[in-house]
Design an enzyme around this catalytic site. Structure first.
Site, PDB file in Angstrom:
ATOM      1  N   TYR A 165       0.840  -1.203   0.000  1.00 55.10           N
ATOM      2  CA  TYR A 165       0.000   0.000   0.000  1.00 55.10           C
ATOM      3  C   TYR A 165       0.874   1.251   0.000  1.00 55.10           C
ATOM      4  O   TYR A 165       0.623   2.195  -0.767  1.00 55.10           O
ATOM      5  CB  TYR A 165      -0.918  -0.028   1.224  1.00 55.10           C
ATOM      6  CG  TYR A 165      -1.833   1.159   1.370  1.00 55.10           C
ATOM      7  CD1 TYR A 165      -2.955   1.302   0.570  1.00 55.10           C
ATOM      8  CD2 TYR A 165      -1.584   2.139   2.333  1.00 55.10           C
ATOM      9  CE1 TYR A 165      -3.812   2.383   0.713  1.00 55.10           C
ATOM     10  CE2 TYR A 165      -2.427   3.225   2.484  1.00 55.10           C
ATOM     11  CZ  TYR A 165      -3.535   3.340   1.677  1.00 55.10           C
ATOM     12  OH  TYR A 165      -4.376   4.424   1.824  1.00 55.10           O
ATOM     13  N   THR A 200     -13.236   5.798   8.000  1.00 54.71           N
ATOM     14  CA  THR A 200     -13.800   5.186   6.796  1.00 54.71           C
ATOM     15  C   THR A 200     -13.888   3.678   6.998  1.00 54.71           C
ATOM     16  O   THR A 200     -13.430   3.134   8.005  1.00 54.71           O
ATOM     17  CB  THR A 200     -12.920   5.461   5.561  1.00 54.71           C
ATOM     18  OG1 THR A 200     -11.637   4.850   5.783  1.00 54.71           O
ATOM     19  CG2 THR A 200     -12.745   6.947   5.309  1.00 54.71           C
TER      20      THR A 200
END
Length: 268
Positions: A165, A200
């Site tokens: 990532y 989120t």
């Protein structure tokens, strides 16, 4: 009756990953600035629900919201080309592109197989590339455009156990800077917004993962993620959306090639 228009009146914005979280918050902020907004994402039902909710939320505040949606898989170039062409056919060229779609996977590097590596690159980096390639010709023809890449503080520093990532988000920052130089005289700005840990679905999954692996409570897991933020709190999607909305405005024309950390002072 004299109608007043917002700073993005007449501009068409497309937001990938627009069905939830940061994407839906960005769409809301751009609608408040009077842009036409197309949500783009993989799940039609989620997009339709978010579009309906945003239209309802803005109906009383500023008149009917100009919002639509298209399905897209940003990792698939053909899907991207078809989706952006359809959005442009319905609402005119894409003036503002917000590359928000993203995924995060956590694993020690030794257990980060090529499947995880490629998935992180495909969604976070390749997807950004595909969407810019599809939207850029229209911006160049118009001599005006805004490209906002939602990266991460992981694009500005390192984090353990998310090497794929981090590598993908560092790539997004590099792409942002390079393209900003290429387009500096073309009326098109290219910037990145780099949130820290944000409230989120991705962070909620991370909290659940911490709880499962360590036995910590939800409150303790949340505190661990917020610990790197000097304000000791998770970032809210609206805070990210406000930064994006400002970068889209005509007055932000001198801002390009920048990577703005929305992270409570974590990155300076």
């Amino acid at each position: 009756m004299i109608m007043s228009h917002g700073p993005l009146h007449g501009k068409h914005a497309l937001v990938t990953g627009g069905g939830r979280g940061i994407g839906s918050a960005i769409a809301h902020a751009l609608l408040l600035q009077d842009a036409r907004v197309t949500l783009a994402g993989r799940t039609e039902a989620v997009l339709a629900k978010t579009a309906s909710e945003l239209a309802t939320a803005l109906a009383n505040a500023s008149g009917p919201a100009d919002i639509d949606f298209v399905t897209i898989d940003v990792a698939d170039r053909e899907s991207v080309d078809l989706a952006l062409a359809e959005a442009a056919r319905r609402h005119g060229r894409i003036d503002i592109l917000v590359n928000n779609a993203g995924q995060a996977a956590s694993a020690p590097f030794g257990k980060t197989g090529s499947d995880i590596w490629r998935q992180m690159m495909a969604v976070n980096l390749d997807g950004t590339y595909h969407c810019i390639q599809a939207a850029l010709p229209g911006m160049l023809a118009a001599g005006w455009g805004r490209i906002i890449n939602i990266a991460s503080t992981a694009g500005l520093t390192g984090y353990a156990y998310v090497s794929a990532y981090c590598a993908a988000k560092h790539g997004v920052i590099g792409l942002t800077r390079s393209l900003a130089l290429e387009l500096a005289t073309k009326g098109i700005t290219v910037n990145a917004v780099c949130p820290g840990y944000t409230e989120t679905d991705i962070v909620r999954d991370a909290i659940a993962n911490i709880m499962a692996k360590t036995g910590r409570s939800e409150e303790q897991a949340r505190a661990e993620l917020a610990a790197g933020n000097p304000q000791k709190q998770l970032i809210q999607p609206d805070q990210v959306a406000d930064a994006v909305a400002w970068l889209c405005q005509p007055g932000a024309g001198a801002m390009t090639g920048q990577s703005l950390a929305v992270a409570g002072g974590e990155i300076m």
